[in-house]
Design a protein around this motif. Structure first.
Motif, PDB file in Angstrom:
ATOM      1  N   UNK A  11       0.827  -1.268   0.071  1.00  0.00           N
ATOM      2  CA  UNK A  11      -0.060   0.019   0.102  1.00  0.00           C
ATOM      3  C   UNK A  11       0.876   1.208  -0.075  1.00  0.00           C
ATOM      4  N   UNK A  12       0.606   2.043  -0.956  1.00  0.00           N
ATOM      5  CA  UNK A  12       1.366   3.414  -1.077  1.00  0.00           C
ATOM      6  C   UNK A  12       0.423   4.504  -1.334  1.00  0.00           C
ATOM      7  N   UNK A  13      -0.560   4.471  -0.923  1.00  0.00           N
ATOM      8  CA  UNK A  13      -1.834   5.533  -1.029  1.00  0.00           C
ATOM      9  C   UNK A  13      -2.251   5.916   0.481  1.00  0.00           C
ATOM     10  N   UNK A  14      -2.746   7.090   0.649  1.00  0.00           N
ATOM     11  CA  UNK A  14      -3.450   7.457   2.004  1.00  0.00           C
ATOM     12  C   UNK A  14      -4.532   8.455   1.331  1.00  0.00           C
ATOM     13  N   UNK A  15      -5.820   8.341   1.866  1.00  0.00           N
ATOM     14  CA  UNK A  15      -6.683   9.138   1.672  1.00  0.00           C
ATOM     15  C   UNK A  15      -7.179   9.723   2.989  1.00  0.00           C
ATOM     16  N   UNK A  16      -7.313  11.230   2.914  1.00  0.00           N
ATOM     17  CA  UNK A  16      -7.529  11.908   4.170  1.00  0.00           C
ATOM     18  C   UNK A  16      -8.815  12.660   3.990  1.00  0.00           C
ATOM     19  N   UNK A  17      -9.563  12.708   5.173  1.00  0.00           N
ATOM     20  CA  UNK A  17     -10.903  13.666   4.907  1.00  0.00           C
ATOM     21  C   UNK A  17     -11.139  14.088   6.531  1.00  0.00           C
ATOM     22  N   UNK A  30       4.152   9.786   5.841  1.00  0.00           N
ATOM     23  CA  UNK A  30       3.618   8.500   5.306  1.00  0.00           C
ATOM     24  C   UNK A  30       4.663   8.233   3.986  1.00  0.00           C
ATOM     25  N   UNK A  31       5.145   9.292   3.370  1.00  0.00           N
ATOM     26  CA  UNK A  31       5.792   9.054   2.084  1.00  0.00           C
ATOM     27  C   UNK A  31       4.814   8.189   0.848  1.00  0.00           C
ATOM     28  N   UNK A  32       3.665   8.764   0.947  1.00  0.00           N
ATOM     29  CA  UNK A  32       2.490   8.089   0.213  1.00  0.00           C
ATOM     30  C   UNK A  32       2.200   9.126  -0.847  1.00  0.00           C
ATOM     31  N   UNK A  33       1.254   8.649  -1.923  1.00  0.00           N
ATOM     32  CA  UNK A  33       0.385   9.505  -2.474  1.00  0.00           C
ATOM     33  C   UNK A  33      -0.740   9.832  -1.701  1.00  0.00           C
ATOM     34  N   UNK A  34      -1.062  11.006  -1.542  1.00  0.00           N
ATOM     35  CA  UNK A  34      -2.051  11.510  -0.605  1.00  0.00           C
ATOM     36  C   UNK A  34      -3.196  11.986  -1.285  1.00  0.00           C
ATOM     37  N   UNK A  35      -4.386  11.603  -1.085  1.00  0.00           N
ATOM     38  CA  UNK A  35      -5.709  12.210  -1.707  1.00  0.00           C
ATOM     39  C   UNK A  35      -6.544  12.706  -0.604  1.00  0.00           C
ATOM     40  N   UNK A  36      -7.195  13.860  -0.825  1.00  0.00           N
ATOM     41  CA  UNK A  36      -7.856  14.545   0.108  1.00  0.00           C
ATOM     42  C   UNK A  36      -9.407  14.532  -0.455  1.00  0.00           C
TER      43      UNK A  36
END
Length: 402
Positions: free
Chosen positions: A311-317, A334-340
């Protein structure tokens, strides 16, 4: 009029209430719910008293509700993965509809220690190796279900049943984890399929989940939310929460190092002293809290992620992620791709997710209210069966001249 649903969101001390008719919004209401602390109901009497609000009672008396859906975000939530054998045979068998019919929807289990609110399917296991989502027609010697059970403290379910009884509602009551609802509804299909970590920073609690191949594999919560930023500043500067909130609304940022123009404001402390506070100082306090929160979340994820998952993705809300720099700090930690994720509409994310969860994931809900009805009916059937057997025995004995 039927097809009316009452949705109550208890993710914070401000309860959100919405009335939907055939999935169309009819009206909404926010009210202060006493007895709630960090998503947990700690005072049953105060909690129930809060819902004696005239505006809420008018809603109850105006509509004929088909069901009640209550979304909860407790700081104490636990999950457990469980396998259950449907059949095991020496010979290969085709999985048919009769095998699938065994998988009837369970009712919520309530006892003095814990309450089961979700029995979420992770798929079906064939011969202890292959996990599939639709096994009908496939062949196997061993066929198992694989589920994620979601538990909350019993005080929540008991208080909600007491509330339903107190206001005279006799329709089914379902308790839904806001974490599960947001994970399934708010996170987009691509991230759910590829796999991601999900963090929702609410007002009082931060909700966590691990998602992979469209399945929520893990959930947890941290008793820290947006209000902690305000509390930290109030405590550090020795000021009241009203002034602290004003400073957060005016200067709120997670990246004070990026501030170019220094701004200040005069504030009065609790001791009566005048203090000059800068936007950089406010940002420094908020950054420390955000860094700690994200670091704790990362440890939760790392300690509960299967080694096979990549896993290399983080979704935040959530409202706690809306401050400038929160997304950047998330990427750094996290050193991840981050999606808001943000939704715009008449209702909040919580109400929107609960509504869509109920619409598209009804089989993941367990009805609390129906539990007592089923148990009662079961006991009545058992009692009547015993009485009938006794009566037949007496008639049989009389016919023999006994």
């Amino acid at each position: 009029m039927k097809n009316n649903r009452l949705i109550i969101n208890l993710s914070s001390e401000e309860a959100e209430i919405a009335v939907l008719s055939k999935n169309n919004p009819m009206e909404s209401l926010n009210l202060n719910a006493s007895g709630i602390l960090k998503g947990d109901i700690v005072d049953n009497d105060s909690f129930i008293e809060s819902f004696q609000d005239p505006k809420f009672l008018r809603i109850i008396n105006t509509y004929d509700f088909e069901e009640i859906i209550v979304g909860v975000s407790p700081s104490k939530i636990s999950t457990m993965k469980q396998k259950k054998i449907i059949f095991e045979s020496q010979e290969i068998k085709a999985i048919n509809e009769e095998d699938m019919s065994v998988l009837q929807e369970e009712l919520s289990q309530v006892n003095d220690e814990i309450t089961l609110i979700h029995n979420y399917s992770l798929g079906f296991i064939l011969d202890e190796k292959d996990i599939v989502s639709n096994p009908l027609g496939m062949h196997a010697r061993k066929f198992e279900t694989y589920k994620l059970k979601v538990f909350i403290e019993p005080s929540i379910s008991k208080s909600l049943k007491n509330l339903a009884d107190n206001i005279g509602l006799n329709c089914p009551l379902s308790i839904v984890s806001n974490t599960l609802a947001k994970s399934l509804v708010l996170v987009d299909e691509e991230n759910k399929d590829f796999g991601c970590y999900f963090i929702n920073v609410g007002k009082d609690v931060t909700e966590l989940s691990i998602i992979h191949k469209d399945k929520v594999l893990y959930m947890n919560a941290i008793p820290v939310g947006q209000k902690n930023f305000i509390n930290d500043i109030a405590l550090t500067l020795n000021i009241n929460k009203k002034d602290s909130k004003m400073l957060v609304d005016k200067f709120g940022t997670i990246t004070p190092e990026l501030i170019k123009d220094k701004e200040t404001v005069n504030i009065t402390t609790k001791t009566g002293q005048e203090e000059r506070v800068s936007n950089k100082k406010i940002g420094a306090i908020m950054r420390e809290r955000a860094h700690e929160l994200l670091s704790i979340a990362k440890k939760h994820f790392e300690g509960n992620t299967d080694n096979k998952l990549s896993i290399n993705r983080l979704v935040i809300s959530g409202p706690g992620t809306n401050y400038d720099g929160f997304e950047s700090l998330s990427k750094y930690i996290f050193q991840f791709f981050v999606y808001k994720k943000e939704q715009e509409g008449l209702f909040s994310d919580d109400i929107l997710c609960l509504s869509n969860f109920d619409k598209n994931y009804q089989d993941h809900r367990l009805n609390i209210e129906q539990l007592s009805k089923k148990e009662f009916i079961g006991k009545e059937i058992e009692k009547n069966t015993i009485a009938m057997k006794d009566k037949i025995k007496k008639i049989f004995n009389l016919s023999l001249g006994g």
